[in-house]
Motif scaffolding. Structure first.
Motif, short mmCIF file in Angstrom:
data_model
loop_
_atom_site.label_atom_id
_atom_site.label_comp_id
_atom_site.label_asym_id
_atom_site.label_seq_id
_atom_site.Cartn_x
_atom_site.Cartn_y
_atom_site.Cartn_z
N ALA A 185 0.17 -9.60 14.39
CA ALA A 185 -0.32 -9.41 16.51
C ALA A 185 1.29 -7.64 16.10
N ALA A 186 1.61 -7.83 14.77
CA ALA A 186 1.72 -6.08 14.93
C ALA A 186 0.92 -4.75 14.92
N GLY A 187 0.00 -5.64 14.43
CA GLY A 187 -1.10 -4.52 14.91
C GLY A 187 -1.54 -3.23 13.43
N TRP A 188 -0.71 -3.67 12.55
CA TRP A 188 -1.00 -2.75 11.52
C TRP A 188 -2.42 -3.12 9.77
N VAL A 218 -1.33 5.82 0.46
CA VAL A 218 -0.55 5.14 0.45
C VAL A 218 -0.68 3.53 1.52
N LEU A 219 -0.19 4.67 2.58
CA LEU A 219 -0.43 3.49 3.65
C LEU A 219 -1.42 2.75 4.36
N ASP A 220 -2.51 3.11 3.55
CA ASP A 220 -4.14 2.70 3.41
C ASP A 220 -3.87 1.52 2.15
N ALA A 221 -3.26 1.73 1.69
CA ALA A 221 -3.47 1.12 -0.23
C ALA A 221 -2.38 -0.38 0.41
N ALA A 222 -1.42 0.04 0.71
CA ALA A 222 -0.49 -0.88 1.61
C ALA A 222 -0.35 -2.49 2.66
N ARG A 223 -1.96 -1.76 2.97
CA ARG A 223 -1.89 -2.61 4.30
C ARG A 223 -2.17 -3.88 4.31
N PRO A 224 -2.61 -4.25 3.40
CA PRO A 224 -2.90 -5.71 3.51
C PRO A 224 -1.40 -6.56 3.06
N ALA A 225 -1.30 -6.28 2.35
CA ALA A 225 1.07 -7.03 2.35
C ALA A 225 1.25 -6.42 3.34
N ILE A 226 1.71 -5.33 4.27
CA ILE A 226 1.90 -5.09 5.06
C ILE A 226 1.60 -6.07 6.37
N ARG A 227 0.04 -6.41 5.63
CA ARG A 227 -0.14 -7.41 7.57
C ARG A 227 0.41 -8.93 7.02
N GLU A 228 0.35 -9.20 5.52
CA GLU A 228 0.67 -10.32 5.74
C GLU A 228 2.82 -10.52 5.63
N LEU A 229 3.56 -9.47 5.79
CA LEU A 229 4.43 -9.43 5.78
C LEU A 229 4.77 -8.91 7.62
N THR A 230 3.95 -8.26 8.16
CA THR A 230 3.86 -8.60 9.45
C THR A 230 3.82 -9.50 10.37
N GLY A 231 2.74 -9.54 10.13
CA GLY A 231 1.51 -10.37 11.01
C GLY A 231 0.81 -9.94 11.86
#
Length: 204
Positions: A201-204, A186-199
């Protein structure tokens, strides 16, 4: 790595729990086909018995203002995957309940918080047996990411510990102890949205 002791009222911990109408009965899940279309219902525990029945689920990832992910360690009293680390919140909508509504509801029940800017992050389908319990996660999972602007107040019957982690701290924690079988999927599948949210610099 900051760890927050769990505290708060009780909530759903097993297959038999208070249903939406307040009565105590077996929780029912939505069974779905490979396209995510509802095709029926099944009792929660029965849906997880091997080989498992494909059902609707959700996973939530919440981040603080520093871009750290809130993890939870599932309480030892959970009937499924007890004592392992996992994402902020996960669960199953009631039959007919929109996944977004279910995600916000369970985040409140488990962590005592209301997520901010909670948004959809796609879906992922997986089949993950849990070696410890023998149960099987056959899930069509709706993903959500959002921000956390409150102090978590975890329900001790649901959550044993919480931790805010950076990507490096997550890698270290994964090397030290068990995580839920579905976590990396689930983390890998959500990464695009996570990167959009956190930027970036957060490194996700």
């Amino acid at each position: 790595m900051p760890i927050t002791p769990a505290s708060g009222p009780s909530a759903e911990t097993a297959a038999a729990s208070p249903a939406p109408n307040g009565s105590t009965e077996s929780i029912m899940l939505e069974l779905v086909d490979e396209a995510g279309t509802t095709i029926g219902t099944a009792e929660k525990l029965a849906a997880h018995l091997a080989p498992g029945q494909l059902h609707r689920a959700f996973s939530v990832f919440l981040f603080d203002e520093r871009g750290r992910l809130l993890l939870q360690r599932r309480a030892l009293g959970k009937y499924h995957s007890p004592g392992v680390w996992s994402n902020t919140c996960c669960g199953h909508p009631y039959p007919g309940e929109p996944p977004f509504v279910a995600a916000a509801r369970r985040t409140g029940e488990e962590l005592g918080i209301a997520p901010a800017l909670l948004g959809e992050a796609g879906t992922v389908r997986y089949n993950h047996p849990d070696p410890a319990s023998g149960l099987v996660e056959q899930e069509y999972n709706h993903l959500f990411v959002g921000l956390l602007k409150e102090t978590p107040r975890p329900d001790p019957q649901e959550i044993g510990e919480t931790a805010f982690v950076t990507p490096d701290e997550l890698a270290k924690l994964r090397a030290e102890g068990p995580f839920s079988a579905w976590f990396m999927t689930v983390l890998d599948a959500a990464r695009p949205a996570i990167r959009e949210l956190t930027g970036a610099a957060a490194g996700w």
